[in-house]
Design an enzyme around this catalytic site. Sequence first.
Site, PDB file in Angstrom:
ATOM      1  N   TRP A   1       0.859  -1.194   0.000  1.00 30.51           N
ATOM      2  CA  TRP A   1       0.000   0.000   0.000  1.00 30.51           C
ATOM      3  C   TRP A   1       0.892   1.241   0.000  1.00 30.51           C
ATOM      4  O   TRP A   1       1.864   1.324   0.767  1.00 30.51           O
ATOM      5  CB  TRP A   1      -0.903  -0.044   1.230  1.00 30.51           C
ATOM      6  CG  TRP A   1      -1.844   1.106   1.363  1.00 30.51           C
ATOM      7  CD1 TRP A   1      -2.605   1.664   0.394  1.00 30.51           C
ATOM      8  CD2 TRP A   1      -2.127   1.836   2.566  1.00 30.51           C
ATOM      9  NE1 TRP A   1      -3.359   2.699   0.911  1.00 30.51           N
ATOM     10  CE2 TRP A   1      -3.081   2.825   2.241  1.00 30.51           C
ATOM     11  CE3 TRP A   1      -1.668   1.735   3.879  1.00 30.51           C
ATOM     12  CZ2 TRP A   1      -3.582   3.716   3.183  1.00 30.51           C
ATOM     13  CZ3 TRP A   1      -2.164   2.622   4.818  1.00 30.51           C
ATOM     14  CH2 TRP A   1      -3.108   3.606   4.466  1.00 30.51           C
TER      15      TRP A   1
ATOM     16  N   ASP B   1      -1.035  -6.095   8.971  1.00 30.44           N
ATOM     17  CA  ASP B   1      -2.001  -5.070   8.585  1.00 30.44           C
ATOM     18  C   ASP B   1      -3.238  -5.798   8.077  1.00 30.44           C
ATOM     19  O   ASP B   1      -3.205  -6.464   7.035  1.00 30.44           O
ATOM     20  CB  ASP B   1      -1.419  -4.171   7.493  1.00 30.44           C
ATOM     21  CG  ASP B   1      -2.358  -3.026   7.113  1.00 30.44           C
ATOM     22  OD1 ASP B   1      -3.464  -2.939   7.680  1.00 30.44           O
ATOM     23  OD2 ASP B   1      -1.983  -2.209   6.247  1.00 30.44           O
TER      24      ASP B   1
ATOM     25  N   LYS C   1     -13.527  -0.911   5.362  1.00 34.03           N
ATOM     26  CA  LYS C   1     -14.013  -1.738   4.266  1.00 34.03           C
ATOM     27  C   LYS C   1     -15.089  -2.715   4.729  1.00 34.03           C
ATOM     28  O   LYS C   1     -16.144  -2.827   4.115  1.00 34.03           O
ATOM     29  CB  LYS C   1     -12.852  -2.518   3.636  1.00 34.03           C
ATOM     30  CG  LYS C   1     -11.677  -1.660   3.177  1.00 34.03           C
ATOM     31  CD  LYS C   1     -12.038  -0.719   2.064  1.00 34.03           C
ATOM     32  CE  LYS C   1     -10.813  -0.096   1.411  1.00 34.03           C
ATOM     33  NZ  LYS C   1      -9.981   0.716   2.320  1.00 34.03           N
TER      34      LYS C   1
END
Length: 424
Positions: free
Chosen positions: A152, A233, A269
Site C-alpha cells: 500500500w 495489517d 471496508k
Amino acid sequence: MLTIARSRALRPAGKALRAVSTWSNVPAGPPDPILGVSEAFKADKDPRKINLGVGAYRDGDGKPYVLNAVKKAEEVLRNSNPDKEYLPITGLPEFTKNAAKLAYGADSAPFKSNTIAVTQSISGTGALRIGGAFLGRFYPHSKVIYLPVPSWGNHTPIFRDSGLEVRGYRYFDKKTVGLDFEGLKEDLKNAPEQSIVLLHACAHNPTGVDPTPAQWKEISDLVKEKKLFPFFDMAYQGFASGSTDRDALAVRLFISEGHQIALSQSFAKNMGLYGERAGAFSLTTADPEEKARVESQLKIVIRPMYSNPPLHGARIANTILSTAELYSEWETEVKGMADRIISMRERLYNELTHTHKTPGEWGHVKSQIGMFSFTGLTPPQTKALAERAHIYMTADGRISMAGLNGNNIDYFAESVSRAVKGDL
C-alpha cells in the site's frame, strides 16, 4: 531633498522584501496517483466513463453502500440518546475488546489470558502510525521494517515518519501476475535477525495476491527461524473471502505458533465506515502486568498525536460486534459484498478469455482476492484506456474490482481486450 529621494528610492525594495512569503521556498509535492485518477474521472463528461481507482465498495449500480447493520446500529444509538463526551486516550473499551476478539478469536490464548494490549485508532492508517511510533520507541532489536514489494502506497511514508528504516522484500511476480514465493522467502532469510516485517493479513493491497495456508505456515516458520517481528495489517477481515474467520487465518496461525505480533485493524471496508475512521492497534504481551505497562506507553504515544479517538464510528462498530442479531446480519452483508466482487472476477475472466479471446493468461483475475486486482496491463495500455475508452485506473494496472458491475463490465472487458490487442 536628498534624504527624501533616498527614502523614496528605498521604499519599493522594502515593500518587495515584505511581499516575500514565509513559505516561498516550500516546493509543490507530487500529486497523489489515485487522487489524480479521480480528478481525471470527474472531469470526463463521457457517459461510459468508469473509475476503477477508488478503494471503496460500490453496489451493483455503482453507488456507495451503507450496510443495513450500520443503519440499525445507528438507530439503536439514536434511541439511547448518547452523550458526546471525550473518549479515553485508548478509546472505547468495549469496542477495543470486541475488535481484538474479532481478530484473534474468542478462544485464542492471548484473548483468554487478557494479554492483548489494544487501543482504538483513527482507522487502519492511524493504527499503523501508532504501531510505527511505538516500535520506533520501544522495539529493542531493530529500527528496520521490511515491506512487501509492492505494498500500500501509504505504508512507506507512515513508517518513515515513525522513524523506521524502510526496506522491501519480494512479493509480486510480474511474469506470473502472482506471488513470488521463492523471492519472498529468500529476502526474509537474508534480512537481519530480529528485523520487523510487515505482512498483509488478507487481500493484499494492491495486488490481491495472498499466500496459501501452506505458504503462510512456511512464512511463520521462517519468521520464527530468523527471529523477525511480525506486524500484520488487516484492513479487509471478512471482505476478502466473505468469512471473518478465514480472513484471520494468518494472524491466528502466527499466534498459535507462539509469535508475539503487532496488529492493525480497520473497519472502513468490512463495515463501510470509511469516513467514521474506526480502527484498532494491538500487541500481544507476556502477561497482564506487561500489558498494563505497554498500554501506559501507548497512551503516551497517542496523547500528543490527537489526544483521543473519534466516538461515533467506534460506537457503531461496537454495537454491531456486541449485538447477536446485528452481528449475524453484518456477517451476511459482508459476505454479500465479497461475493459480488468474486462474481465480477468470474465474469471478467469469462469475458476476456471466452467472449473476446484476449491474448495472454488471465487466470490471475480469478485467483486474486479482495477489492483490488493487478491486471497486468502496461502503462501505455492504461493510458489508452483512459484517453480512448474513458476507463480510469492507476498506471500500474491496478483496478478496484468494486468499481465493476453488471452495467459496465461488458464495456470494460471489451475495452481491455482491444487495448491488449492494440486496436483500441
